[in-house]
Design a protein around this motif. Structure first.
Motif: not given
Length: 492
Positions: A417, A446-447, A464, A466, A469
């Protein structure tokens, strides 16, 4: 008087010890466990630059890595990179091989100021030190300074004993070379006072010898001062007490006091340099206490007063210039020889105990203790240390990349990220040095960016934000992507 047979046995034993030390030091030199330490790869970059210039660089330049190191240590590494190639083996072999002359000179030193058996024991213990075994695998230039420290110790002892101009001059040369290596500029403060004290009654006759020492020292130091712009002369001072990281002056006294007990406890808990815990194993700790006690009881003898004085000054001087609130292992290595020396003194005294019933028992017991110390240190260096510290996330990435290459699997992808602040420069440098280049790196905003090219295996960092998700992305589950989480100092 040593007989020819005894001399041959001692010489053969020393050669075996030096070769054995090199073998256990070089073991694992390119293993993933030793993949990454702090800021060491800046030294790799600089050594590569010197090698690319075909070594046509001033080795006495005072401006080196980070503007605080000197060039000489990197020049030694560059020679090996120039000969073998820009890889981790060549780079770290330059350090590891220094254990051979270190063992030889330390044997000669202890044999001179004590006896031949103490010298051989000291060679065995120094050559199996877990601390040095792991620290020498780091790509810093510090091992070169460590070797100069041992040479300075040897010729300081020799100067104090024989009072010859040649010994003083050689010491001046060694100190001059040390000026270009890490904390080498403070070596004169450590080694000259014991000489002056021991030879205080010959001070008038030694005046010429001190002039020779000073002339040799200044002749070498002036090379760097005259060939380096004055603006770079004080670069190394940024890592001294002049730019300290603490406010309380009492910390200076604390640092000095702690230096005296590093054999038993390590205060550098925040910096892992493949070492952790006491500098000596438990057996050597007991022996070091006995040996230090013996030296204190016999402090009137030259050998004991010299080693006690140099040990004390090393603790005091390195404590005084220390800018940190602990003794980092980068400086702690200079205390290892003293622990080895004290333990060697104790073992020598043990093996000299006269027994009427079974005369060989002391020698047998001493030999078994030495063997046990060697085994404990090897186990501690290659297994126990990593069980205690875990592995840096970059080291773990290298492990996964290498595993994929060895099993002929598709290259893994490292997902990062933008908010992580991960140093891709360090990672690329490590992968180049280790020959592990099969790793794609994707910095995603973005993911969903990950799903643009779904890999067979995906490396993600546990820190991380994120991560939860990311693991739930349908594209990863749909393609049955292997997701590998990597943490900072994970235990495997």
């Amino acid at each position: 008087m040593t007989t020819p047979l005894e001399f041959t046995i001692q010489r053969t034993s020393l050669i075996v010890l030096a070769c054995g030390a090199f073998c256990i030091f070089v073991a694992g030199i390119s293993d993933w466990q030793y993949g990454f330490v702090g800021d060491e790869f800046a030294y790799f970059d600089y050594a590569k630059q010197i090698a690319r210039a075909n070594l046509l660089v001033n080795p006495f330049n005072l401006d080196d890595v980070y503007g605080i190191e000197r060039t000489l240590g990197s020049y030694w590494q560059a020679i090996w990179i120039w000969l073998i190639g820009a890889n981790v083996i060549a780079w770290r072999l330059a350090n590891v091989i220094l254990i051979v002359p270190a063992v030889l000179i330390w044997n000669a030193t202890l044999a001179r100021i004590f006896n031949a058996r103490t010298g051989l024991i000291g060679a065995a213990l120094l050559g199996s030190s877990y601390f040095l075994m792991n620290f020498f695998k780091i790509g810093y230039t510090h091992p070169s300074c460590f070797l100069c420290f041992l040479f300075a110790f040897h010729y300081a002892a020799k100067s104090a004993m024989d009072g010859r101009a040649l010994s003083f001059g050689t010491l001046g040369v060694v100190l001059g070379i040390s000026f270009y290596l890490y904390v080498g500029p403070v070596f004169p403060v450590i080694f000259l006072p014991p000489i002056a004290f021991i030879r205080r009654r010959q001070v008038k006759g030694d005046r010429t010898h001190y002039v020779v020492l000073g002339a040799c020292y200044l002749a070498i130091v002036l090379i760097g001062l005259l060939t380096t712009p004055a603006a770079h002369w004080a670069g190394g001072l940024s890592k001294t007490i002049i730019h300290r990281e603490f406010d309380d002056n009492a910390q200076i006294a604390i640092n000095i006091g702690r230096n005296f007990v590093l054999f038993f406890v390590d205060f550098d808990y925040g910096r892992n340099h493949f070492v952790t815990g006491p500098y000596l194993d438990s057996i050597s700790q007991v022996l070091a206490v006995v040996g230090a006690g013996y030296a204190l009881v016999h402090f009137r003898s030259f050998s004991c007063i010299f080693i006690l004085a140099t040990w004390s000054l090393t603790c005091i001087v390195l404590g005084l210039i220390n800018p940190y609130s602990c003794t980092p292992s980068t400086r702690g290595m200079f205390f290892v020889p003293f622990g080895v020396a004290f333990a060697s003194i104790a073992l020598d005294r043990l093996m000299a105990i006269p027994l009427r019933i079974v005369e060989t028992w002391p020698t047998i017991c001493g030999s078994w203790l030495i063997a046990a110390i060697v085994v404990i240190n090897i186990y501690r260096a290659h297994v126990l240390v990593f069980q205690e510290t875990g592995y840096h996330e970059i080291t773990s990435i290298i492990r996964e990349v290498r595993a994929a290459a060895e099993s002929h699997e598709p290259e893994p992808m490292l997902y990062l990220s933008q908010s992580l602040g991960f140093s891709t420069y360090d990672l690329y440098n490590v992968m180049q040095a280790f020959g592990a280049s099969r790793c794609a790196i994707r910095i995603a905003r973005t993911r969903s960016d990950v799903c643009q090219a779904v890999p067979q295996s995906l490396l993600i960092l546990k820190r991380d934000p994120n991560i939860a998700a990311l693991k739930a992305l349908p594209c990863l589950n749909q393609h049955q992507t292997k997701v590998i989480e990597i943490g900072q100092f994970d235990h495997i």
